[in-house]
Design an enzyme around this catalytic site. Structure first.
Site, PDB file in Angstrom:
ATOM      1  N   ARG A 158       0.850  -1.210   0.000  1.00  0.00           N
ATOM      2  CA  ARG A 158       0.000   0.000   0.000  1.00  0.00           C
ATOM      3  C   ARG A 158       0.879   1.253   0.000  1.00  0.00           C
ATOM      4  O   ARG A 158       0.590   2.232   0.681  1.00  0.00           O
ATOM      5  CB  ARG A 158      -0.948   0.019   1.205  1.00  0.00           C
ATOM      6  CG  ARG A 158      -1.888  -1.155   1.283  1.00  0.00           C
ATOM      7  CD  ARG A 158      -2.900  -1.196   0.143  1.00  0.00           C
ATOM      8  NE  ARG A 158      -3.640  -2.442   0.170  1.00  0.00           N
ATOM      9  CZ  ARG A 158      -3.249  -3.552  -0.459  1.00  0.00           C
ATOM     10  NH1 ARG A 158      -2.139  -3.567  -1.182  1.00  0.00           N
ATOM     11  NH2 ARG A 158      -3.971  -4.644  -0.396  1.00  0.00           N
ATOM     12  N   SER A 228     -11.586  -1.577   2.895  1.00  0.00           N
ATOM     13  CA  SER A 228     -10.713  -1.883   4.039  1.00  0.00           C
ATOM     14  C   SER A 228     -10.225  -0.577   4.663  1.00  0.00           C
ATOM     15  O   SER A 228      -9.559   0.207   3.997  1.00  0.00           O
ATOM     16  CB  SER A 228      -9.508  -2.707   3.586  1.00  0.00           C
ATOM     17  OG  SER A 228      -9.924  -3.913   3.006  1.00  0.00           O
ATOM     18  N   GLU A 324      -5.673   2.566   6.050  1.00  0.00           N
ATOM     19  CA  GLU A 324      -5.386   2.487   4.613  1.00  0.00           C
ATOM     20  C   GLU A 324      -6.051   3.671   3.909  1.00  0.00           C
ATOM     21  O   GLU A 324      -5.626   4.102   2.845  1.00  0.00           O
ATOM     22  CB  GLU A 324      -5.929   1.158   4.066  1.00  0.00           C
ATOM     23  CG  GLU A 324      -5.533   0.865   2.652  1.00  0.00           C
ATOM     24  CD  GLU A 324      -5.928  -0.541   2.213  1.00  0.00           C
ATOM     25  OE1 GLU A 324      -6.515  -0.659   1.125  1.00  0.00           O
ATOM     26  OE2 GLU A 324      -5.656  -1.509   2.940  1.00  0.00           O
TER      27      GLU A 324
END
EC number: 1.3.1.98
Length: 341
Positions: A158, A228, A324
């Protein structure tokens, strides 16, 4: 002021001074230059599927509508040149309709193609970096375009150079994908492991990924969310060994460097937080990794809930979760981890 509610999937009340939908690079440059002259902050948004607006935005929000897909091929590979405003899931569907495999594990990831390299999106054992050939970028301050190779993007979990060196004053205009004609299924995660590697096709994998994601993840049209909310944490082998003694069934994914990735959703679930609610924000009943807007949540409800989740997991496992989701303040992006600490 204009409402941002239709332009981001968390659907919390937030406004911006101006909202402009961008369909051409010339228009983008023009609007950018105008904002610079007025000393106005600028925010780029694709599908708004990975952001939380903490406050009203004091400047101009540019919505990416740069569309178009080009397909070339040689004996070994399919090459796709995809403009950054294309919807990612639609791109996955389009590629399969052209009998091009390689993106099926990344089905139903919300957002547009231009966000894919920024986050290095990933699911079911495949990350964007595995299919990326290049990324085209526009330096808005210089008015110049340039191309980065896969290596120059500095992809991590990420993570990419677009969160650092190219975070301000740059926009991804297109991505280049390189997909092998000698297709190999990736069946490492979840129910995909049940497939026979020699018999499965990419359409079956796509269908399974979609079915699993739809069963677990709430539709943003029903409950506002950004998918998420937390990253899966990566911890040292020593820390993991201690946790495994206490929790023998803890899901884990050993990394090449010896560290171990854990499943954030499992950690949250062990804290009995599914359904836990603060104000209008709640931990989703079916997938603990997702925080939802039950209809009337404010940004502060979501931040408070995220803080509670982070503290609960830390108290039980000595593991600190990081968001995230990108947090946007009055003048632009802020440190999301600090915001929920």
């Amino acid at each position: 002021m204009q409402s941002l509610k239709p332009f981001h999937t968390f659907a919390v009340p937030a406004q911006a001074k101006n909202i402009v939908e961008i369909t051409a690079l010339e228009q983008l440059q023009q609007v950018w230059d105008g904002c610079r002259q007025e000393n106005q902050p600028v925010l780029f948004l694709g599908q708004g599927s990975n952001v939380l607006f903490l406050k009203d935005f004091a400047g101009t929000v540019l919505i990416n509508r740069l569309m178009g897909i080009e397909h070339n091929e040689d004996e070994q590979f399919h090459y796709l040149h995809v403009n950054s405003g294309e919807n990612w899931h639609n791109l996955v569907e389009w590629s399969l309709s052209q009998s091009i495999g390689g993106l099926e594990n990344l089905a139903l990831i919300p957002g547009c193609a231009g966000s894919a390299p920024v986050q290095n999106i990933g699911a079911y054992g495949v990350e964007f970096k595995d299919v990326c050939d290049y990324v085209d970028v526009l330096d808005l301050n210089q008015g110049k375009q340039f191309r980065l190779t896969n290596a120059e993007c500095e992809f991590g979990y990420r993570e990419s150079v677009f969160k650092h060196k190219y975070a301000q004053g740059f926009i991804v205009t297109a991505v280049g994908l390189k997909l092998a004609k000698a297709w190999q299924p990736v069946l490492k995660y979840g129910t995909l492991a049940n497939f026979d590697k020699s018999a499965v096709g990419f359409q079956q994998i796509f269908d399974e990924v979609c079915a699993v994601r739809r069963a677990k993840l709430p539709d943003p049209k029903e409950f506002g969310n950004a998918g998420s909310f937390f990253k899966n944490p990566v911890i040292s082998a020593g820390h993991f060994a201690l946790l495994q003694q206490e929790y023998p069934n803890i899901p884990n994914f050993p990394q090449d460097d010896g560290s171990v990735k854990l499943a954030a959703g499992w950690l949250i679930d062990q804290c009995q937080l599914k359904g836990y609610q603060i104000g209008g924000a709640a931990v989703h009943q079916n997938q603990a990794l997702v925080l939802v807007n039950k209809g009337d949540a404010t940004a502060s409800d979501i931040v408070e809930l995220a803080h509670h989740v982070r503290q609960s997991v830390a108290a039980k496992f000595d593991v600190y979760l990081s968001p995230e989701v990108r947090f946007i303040g009055e003048l632009g992006e802020v440190n999301a981890e600090q915001a929920i600490s």
